[in-house]
Design an enzyme around this catalytic site. Structure first.
Site, PDB file in Angstrom:
ATOM      1  N   ASP A 136      80.062 179.904 -73.941  1.00 66.18           N
ATOM      2  CA  ASP A 136      80.833 181.092 -73.548  1.00 66.18           C
ATOM      3  C   ASP A 136      82.282 180.964 -74.031  1.00 66.18           C
ATOM      4  O   ASP A 136      82.844 181.891 -74.614  1.00 66.18           O
ATOM      5  CB  ASP A 136      80.751 181.342 -72.030  1.00 66.18           C
ATOM      6  CG  ASP A 136      80.933 180.080 -71.193  1.00 66.18           C
ATOM      7  OD1 ASP A 136      81.080 178.979 -71.769  1.00 66.18           O
ATOM      8  OD2 ASP A 136      80.935 180.192 -69.947  1.00 66.18           O
TER       9      ASP A 136
ATOM     10  N   ASP B 176      75.023 186.511 -84.919  1.00 67.03           N
ATOM     11  CA  ASP B 176      75.280 187.961 -84.968  1.00 67.03           C
ATOM     12  C   ASP B 176      76.767 188.254 -84.775  1.00 67.03           C
ATOM     13  O   ASP B 176      77.315 189.167 -85.394  1.00 67.03           O
ATOM     14  CB  ASP B 176      74.458 188.709 -83.909  1.00 67.03           C
ATOM     15  CG  ASP B 176      73.058 189.062 -84.398  1.00 67.03           C
ATOM     16  OD1 ASP B 176      72.538 188.328 -85.267  1.00 67.03           O
ATOM     17  OD2 ASP B 176      72.483 190.066 -83.927  1.00 67.03           O
TER      18      ASP B 176
ATOM     19  N   LYS C 295      75.569 174.622 -73.043  1.00 64.50           N
ATOM     20  CA  LYS C 295      75.864 174.912 -71.634  1.00 64.50           C
ATOM     21  C   LYS C 295      75.271 173.773 -70.819  1.00 64.50           C
ATOM     22  O   LYS C 295      74.474 173.988 -69.890  1.00 64.50           O
ATOM     23  CB  LYS C 295      75.252 176.262 -71.225  1.00 64.50           C
ATOM     24  CG  LYS C 295      76.020 177.472 -71.707  1.00 64.50           C
ATOM     25  CD  LYS C 295      77.344 177.716 -70.995  1.00 64.50           C
ATOM     26  CE  LYS C 295      77.135 178.296 -69.613  1.00 64.50           C
ATOM     27  NZ  LYS C 295      78.453 178.569 -68.959  1.00 64.50           N
TER      28      LYS C 295
ATOM     29  N   ASP D 184      71.214 182.187 -82.358  1.00 64.27           N
ATOM     30  CA  ASP D 184      70.909 183.601 -82.618  1.00 64.27           C
ATOM     31  C   ASP D 184      72.119 184.456 -82.239  1.00 64.27           C
ATOM     32  O   ASP D 184      72.543 185.332 -82.997  1.00 64.27           O
ATOM     33  CB  ASP D 184      69.667 183.986 -81.799  1.00 64.27           C
ATOM     34  CG  ASP D 184      69.198 185.396 -82.079  1.00 64.27           C
ATOM     35  OD1 ASP D 184      69.195 185.804 -83.251  1.00 64.27           O
ATOM     36  OD2 ASP D 184      68.837 186.097 -81.106  1.00 64.27           O
TER      37      ASP D 184
ATOM     38  N   TYR E 292      62.125 180.150 -77.516  1.00 65.60           N
ATOM     39  CA  TYR E 292      61.240 180.714 -78.541  1.00 65.60           C
ATOM     40  C   TYR E 292      59.853 180.080 -78.511  1.00 65.60           C
ATOM     41  O   TYR E 292      58.968 180.500 -79.260  1.00 65.60           O
ATOM     42  CB  TYR E 292      61.871 180.586 -79.921  1.00 65.60           C
ATOM     43  CG  TYR E 292      63.017 181.549 -80.116  1.00 65.60           C
ATOM     44  CD1 TYR E 292      64.260 181.288 -79.542  1.00 65.60           C
ATOM     45  CD2 TYR E 292      62.864 182.721 -80.835  1.00 65.60           C
ATOM     46  CE1 TYR E 292      65.314 182.170 -79.695  1.00 65.60           C
ATOM     47  CE2 TYR E 292      63.911 183.608 -80.999  1.00 65.60           C
ATOM     48  CZ  TYR E 292      65.133 183.333 -80.425  1.00 65.60           C
ATOM     49  OH  TYR E 292      66.172 184.220 -80.577  1.00 65.60           O
TER      50      TYR E 292
HETATM   51  C1  IPM Z   1      66.660 186.722 -85.885  1.00 67.19           C
HETATM   52  C2  IPM Z   1      65.969 187.666 -84.932  1.00 67.19           C
HETATM   53  C3  IPM Z   1      64.752 186.991 -84.334  1.00 67.19           C
HETATM   54  C4  IPM Z   1      65.251 185.846 -83.505  1.00 67.19           C
HETATM   55  C5  IPM Z   1      63.831 187.910 -83.509  1.00 67.19           C
HETATM   56  C6  IPM Z   1      63.309 189.036 -84.336  1.00 67.19           C
HETATM   57  C7  IPM Z   1      62.661 187.127 -82.948  1.00 67.19           C
HETATM   58  O1  IPM Z   1      66.857 188.140 -83.962  1.00 67.19           O
HETATM   59  O2  IPM Z   1      66.037 186.299 -86.872  1.00 67.19           O
HETATM   60  O3  IPM Z   1      67.836 186.437 -85.678  1.00 67.19           O
HETATM   61  O4  IPM Z   1      65.623 186.013 -82.339  1.00 67.19           O
HETATM   62  O5  IPM Z   1      65.271 184.747 -84.059  1.00 67.19           O
HETATM   63 MN    MN Z   2      68.890 187.525 -84.297  1.00 69.36          MN
END
Ligand code: IPM
Ligand code: MN
Ligand code: NAD
Length: 352
Positions: A219, A247, A186, A243, A141
């Site tokens: 992984d 999710d 990793k 990240d 990032y």
């Molecule tokens: C999150 C999003 C962001 C990230 C993107 C929009 C840059 O996916 O907040 O999880 O990767 O951090």
């Molecule tokens: Mn995200």
């Protein structure tokens, strides 16, 4: 730095797409907290794609400084808009705030309320309680790199202060909960960056001997999480892996619309040291249809209340959301029929 009794001033940045739609359901909760006597004020900021396209401004320096020095926290919706495909405004707003406010710790909890939301296994929701601590400022990032027609590089930067800041918060979180800590890494491939993570991890293991802690290849961790999430308590990860893991865990809670997050700067270098935002993005596929799920947004505000020391409001909000979900309140992503506003109303119903 303001004293503990001063007014808490919150900058509200709804952003793009479904961001303003879910934020509209959180603003009444701010008003509720104020009406209960919390010394609170807020200001809605226009920054996002529309503002960028209309004015050319992303987050001018004067605005950034006013945010940093004039507010205690930011309540954020989402950014991302197909009309700005390079995402420069998302970088200039969200990534900038995370990095320049040094909001190095990003807590993304997975506390599923309903069993039905763990369809992979039929695992009871009550048995899953995972807190992801995501490093929030570094890794890839940093957006350093180069590209040509035949070769491209993205550089991932990891520094000891940021790694230690994140791991310390994760160890403290695990100690407070009396649970184990798993570091997603990793280091077998990313010998430099994740080598540093492992070195700092081992140092903190010595310091936090009471916390059962282990590293797991990221992984293998994903596989283990899907097979059975119950053994996991706290998961620490760098920016990119955090990240991805968050999710996956959003899916265990019912989907992207459910998952909350809070970022903060543990070292409190200036007034604005926290940002609450749902894990999801601007969902262009849902935007404008008034069907987005506001649950993650409301739960993020709950995390912010707790961070501000408003435990009672945080508890009442969490309970109100849980009761509504248990009674079957559901937007389309959860298999229901409620629109965003009806869902927001249902989630707030227990607040009185
Ligand atoms: C999150 C999003 C962001 C990230 C993107 C929009 C840059 O996916 O907040 O999880 O990767 O951090
Ligand atoms: Mn995200
Ligand atoms: P997304 O989270 O916006 O959407 C992924 C999926 O989840 C979509 O199917 C969407 O319909 C669903 N979803 C998201 N939010 C929902 C909600 N509140 N209720 C119900 N369903 C919901 O991720 P994406 O599609 O990868 O990205 C879209 C845009 O958002 C991109 O520009 C991306 O960069 C941006 N983004 C921003 C943030 C942020 O602001 N923190 C986070 C993730 C993505």
């Amino acid at each position: 730095m303001i004293g503990p009794m001063a007014t808490r001033h919150i900058a509200v940045i709804p952003g793009d797409g479904v961001g303003p739609e879910v934020m509209a359901e959180a603003l009444p909760v701010l008003a509720w907290a104020r009406d209960r006597g919390r010394d609170l004020s807020w200001e809605v900021w226009p920054h996002g794609a529309d503002h960028c396209l209309a004015t050319g401004a992303i987050l001018p320096e004067t605005d950034f400084l006013r945010l940093r020095d004039g507010f205690d926290a930011i309540l954020f919706g989402a950014v991302g808009d197909p009309r700005i495909p390079d995402g420069r405004h998302a970088e200039g707003i969200l990534l900038r705030l995370r990095q320049e406010l040094e909001l190095g710790v990003n807590l993304r909890p997975c506390h599923p309320v309903l069993d039905a939301h763990l369809p992979l296994k039929g695992v009871p929701a009550g048995g899953v309680r995972i807190d992801v601590y995501r490093e929030n400022t570094e890794g890839p990032y940093c957006l350093q790199g180069s590209s040509g027609p035949d070769r491209a590089e993205d550089v991932a930067v990891h520094t000891r202060p940021a790694v230690e800041r994140l791991l310390r918060a994760a160890f403290e979180g695990a100690r407070a909960r009396g649970c184990g800590l798993t570091l997603a890494h990793k280091a077998n491939v990313l010998k430099h960056g994740h080598g540093l993570w492992m070195a700092v991890f081992r140092e903190l293991q010595d310091e936090f001997r009471v916390v059962p802690a282990r590293g797991l290849h990221a992984d293998a961790l994903l596989c283990a999480l899907v097979q059975d999430p119950r053994p996991f308590g706290v998961i620490a990860a760098d920016n990119l892996f955090g990240d991805l893991v968050s999710d996956l865990l959003a899916a265990f809670q019912g989907g992207m619309g459910m998952a909350p997050s809070l970022s903060w700067a543990p070292h409190r270098p200036w007034r604005c040291t926290a940002l609450a935002e749902p894990v999801h993005g601007s969902a262009p596929d849902l935007a404008g249809r008034a069907i987005a799920n506001p649950t993650g947004m409301l739960l993020s505000l709950g995390l912010l209340f707790r961070h501000l020391g408003w435990e009672e409001e945080a508890g009442l909000l969490d309970a109100s959301v849980a009761t509504a979900l248990q009674r079957g309140a559901a937007t389309a992503d959860l298999g229901g029929t409620l629109g965003t506003a009806e869902m927001g109303q249902a989630l707030r119903a227990g607040l009185g």
